[in-house]
Design an enzyme around this catalytic site. Sequence first.
Site, short mmCIF file in Angstrom:
data_model
loop_
_atom_site.label_atom_id
_atom_site.label_comp_id
_atom_site.label_asym_id
_atom_site.label_seq_id
_atom_site.Cartn_x
_atom_site.Cartn_y
_atom_site.Cartn_z
N TYR A 187 10.65 0.98 5.00
CA TYR A 187 9.22 0.67 5.13
C TYR A 187 9.03 -0.83 5.38
O TYR A 187 8.32 -1.25 6.30
CB TYR A 187 8.49 1.10 3.86
CG TYR A 187 7.01 0.88 3.88
CD1 TYR A 187 6.18 1.70 4.63
CD2 TYR A 187 6.43 -0.16 3.15
CE1 TYR A 187 4.81 1.50 4.65
CE2 TYR A 187 5.07 -0.37 3.17
CZ TYR A 187 4.26 0.47 3.92
OH TYR A 187 2.90 0.26 3.94
N SER B 235 1.79 -4.85 6.14
CA SER B 235 1.77 -4.68 4.69
C SER B 235 2.34 -5.94 4.04
O SER B 235 3.03 -6.72 4.70
CB SER B 235 2.64 -3.48 4.31
OG SER B 235 3.01 -3.54 2.95
#
Lengths: 578, 307
Positions: free
Chosen positions: A460, A447
Site C-alpha cells: 500500500y 496517503s
Amino acid sequence: MSRQREVVSGTVRLAVRCDGDPAAPPVLLVHGYPDASQVWDAVADRLATEFLVIRYDVRGAGQSSAPAEARGYRLEQLSQDLQAVMDAVSPDRPVHLVGHDWGSIQTWEAVTDPALKERIASFTSLSGPCLDHMGYWLRDKLRQPSPAHVLALVRQLIRSWYVMLFHLPGTGLVWKLGLARLWPRLLRMTEGIDAPGRPSQSSDGWNGVALYRANFLRRLLLPRARHAVAPVQLVIAENDAYVSAGIFDGLARWVPELYVKRVRGGHWLPLKRPVFVAGLIADFVRARENPGGTQSRLTRVQGPLREFSGRQVLVTGAASGIGRATALAFAEQGASLVLADLNLDGAERTALLARLHGVSAWACRVDVGDGVAMRTFADGVEDAFGLPDIIINNAGIGMAGGLLHTSEQDWERILRVNLWGLIHGIRLFGERMVQAGNGGHIVNVASAAAFTPSRTFPAYATTKAAALMLSECARAEFSRFDIGVTAVCPGFVDTGIALSTQYTGVNADEQQRRREQAAKLYQRRGFTPQKVAAAIVHAVRRNRPLALVGVEAQGARWMSRFMPWAARLFARIDFSPN
Amino acid sequence: MNSTTEVLPGVDLARFKALQRLAYDCAETVARELQPGVTEKQVAQKMKVWLLDHGVDDWFHQPFAWFGDRTAFRGFRGFNPRFFPSSRRLEENMPYILDCAPVQGGAVADIGYSGCLGHNPMLEQLMDDLAAHRELILRLIRQRQSMAEVSRAVDRLCVSQGVEPRHKAYPFSVLAHQVGPLDERSRRFSVARFGVRSVVWLSRAMAAGQRKGQSPLWSSGKRSDHAPMPGLWAVEPHLGFYGVGAKFEELLVITDSNAWWLDDDLPHVRRWKERQESRTELEPVLRLHDLTRASASKSRAARSSVA
C-alpha cells in the site's frame, strides 16, 4: 466569402455581413467596445460550417454610421438596431444571439424585452452584464454592506476604472492622440492577443465612449426589473480584467433558464480562444435547435451562483468514503458531477445525494485499472458532458501484510487500482485538458503512507509513494498549461477502507477479525471523510501542490523530513491488529 | 399478530396503540396549523395543550420541536440544554420535527413526526430513506440478532445511504429506549421536561437489566450486546444530511419469540405507501453506460466540424 449588405435603423446605416447556409439556424454575433465586427472573424469562420452567421458593426463602429449625439447611443436605440438586423436577415426564424462586452450589454436589452420573446431563440453572453441587473446587484450589496458584499463591490469597482474615466469630459480624445495606434500592442501586452490593427480603431474608440455616457449612470441608478425571455448561456471568464465573476451571483433571479460555463482566457475570449468559444456557442445552439439531444453538456443553474457553478468535477471511487464526501462537497459549491466507481449502486446513490444540492450528477461503472475501459470512459464523458474541469483520482484499495506474504497476484491487484488507475486518469484526462487549453485541476488521493515506511503495509505504502511522485511530476509538466495538480495525503480516515483492506498471508476468518479491529481503531480516531473533502476543495481553490490532512499525516511528513532515522525505527513495528 | 391479548405481562397493547394514534393525531394537527414565524417553544406548548385537552395526564417527556438545521442536531449532543425547544422561528421550506411522549392511565407513547413547511428535497429524501431502516430493524430483530448488532446494521445502512445517524446525538446515543406500563397511583411531576414517573421506571429497568446483562437503552454499544429483550421499545432512527434531519419514532413490540410494529397505520408508513403507488414510472435517468458508442462518435464528428 461574406455576403455584405446594409440595414437602415432610424437615421443610422448598419454594415451587416452574413456567412454560411441561409437555411441553417441563424446566429447573430454582436461585438463590444472598442471593437468592430472583425472581433468575431475567427469564431464566425468556424460557426459558418453549420450555421448562418450574421455580424454587424454597431452604430458608431466600423463601417456603420454614427448618430449625431450621445443620446443616440442609448440601449433602446441599440436594441432597435439589433431588431432591424434580425428582421432584415432572418424575418421568419428566431435568432440565436451572442454578445461580447458592450455587444452583450446591449443584447441583454433585447433579451429582456417581452416583445421579442418569439424572435430570440437563445443568448450566449460573454463578459457583459445587463446594466439593470447590475443596478440591482449594486443596490443589494449597498443595502447590506457585509464584508463579503463590500469586497465584491471593491473588486468590480477596481475593474471599472475606465468606466468612471469615460464620464469625464474629453477623455475620448486619447483615442485620437495615439491610443488607436497603440491598441494592438496593448492587447498583446495585457491579454497576450495578436490582433491586427483596424483603420476605424480611432473612431470606434472615440464614438464608443458615448455608450458609457448615455447608459451607465441612468441604468445603474434607476434599474428596471427585467427578466430574460430566452434561455441564456453565461460564459464567465475567471481572469477577466474588466468584469468580475461576482456580479453574476444572483443572475438566476432574472433568467428562468440559465446555463453557466466558467472558463479561463481573459476578457477577449473571441480573440483569445475562438475555437473554444465557437464550440460553446455551437453546443448551446444545437441543444436549443434539437431539444433532448446534447442538453446534458450544459450546466443549468437554479438559485444563486456558487463558487463552482458552471464547473464539472469527475470523481473516481465515488461510491463511498472520501470519493463520496468529495463529490458532495463540490456539489454543495455548485459543481456538476460525473461519478465513477466499480460499485454502480453506490455511485448512483452519491449522484442522488448530490442532486439534492441542486446540481446535475451522473454515475457510471468503471474499472479505473482497465486502460481500455478508462479510454472509452474518457471519450464518453467528453462526448456526453464535455471535458471536466476538475479530476479527482480517488479510487484505491487497502492492503496489509508483510512483503514475503504478498503474492505476485496481490501486487498486481493493488498496482492495477492504486497506480495504474492513477496513471490512466492523469494521462487520459491530462491530455484532453492540455488539448482543450482551458486549464483545470487534477487531484490525486495518495496517503500519509506515501512517506511512512512500514513493515505493516509495504504494498500500500509503495503505491501511495508512487502516487505522490506521479502527482509532483504531473504538476511540473502541466503547470505551463494552467493545469494544477494536487496530491492529497490523509491519515487514518474513517471510511470503508478498513473493512475492505486485504490482509495478505492470513485466512478469511483472520482477515475479517483484523478488518473489524482496524475499523474500530479508525472509528475511534473519528476523522471523517468530510474533513478530507473540505481539504480537497480548499487545495483546488488555492492550487496547492500537497494537502496533508490530519495530525498524523503532518507528523509523519515532519518525521520523514527531519528525523528519517526515527521513521525507520518506527517502520519496524508491526501494527497489524492481532 | 397484532392481538390485544396480553402478549407482554401487564401490558394492554390496545391502550398503547390508541395513545400512540392520539400522539400522532396531535403532531399532524399541530403540523397542519404551522405558520411561518412561529417558534419552537410555541409549537411545543401547543402540542402540550392539545394533548392535555385530549385526556393525557402525564409525560414520558413533554413535547419537543426542532426547526431548520436544529432538526439535524448540529453541534449538540447528549444532555445539552440546546435539545430543548428554542426561540427559533419557522420559515418557508424549513424542515421541522415534532416529538411528544404522553402518558395516559398507565400507557406510554413516544412519537416523532418529520415534515416541512413547503418543499425541501433533502427532507423528502431522508424520509424516503427511513423506510429501509424500519424494515431492517424489524427483520433483524425477528432473526433474533443481538440488539447492538441491529443498531450497528442501522449505522452501516446510514453509511451506505450516505446520511448521518443523528440519533447518536441523543442521550446515551440510543437508537431506541424501552417504555413500560406505569403504575397509576404514583405522583405526576416533570423535571426538565421529563416525567418523574417515567424516569423512575427507566432507572428501575436499567438496574434490573444490569443484573441480567441487559439494557433498556438500545444502542450500538456493548451494553446492548444481548438478545432482543421482550417489551415495548420506542424506536427512533434519526437521519441527517447537510443541516436537514428527519426521524420517525414509534413503538416496536418484542416478545420472547417474535416482534412487530405496534401500528402500521401511521403517517410516515402511509406516506411510503402513497409514494410507492404513485411511482408508476421512474424518471428517465441518463446513465453514461447507456450511451452507445455509435451516438457518442456521431456527436463527436458533428462537433469537430465546428471546433
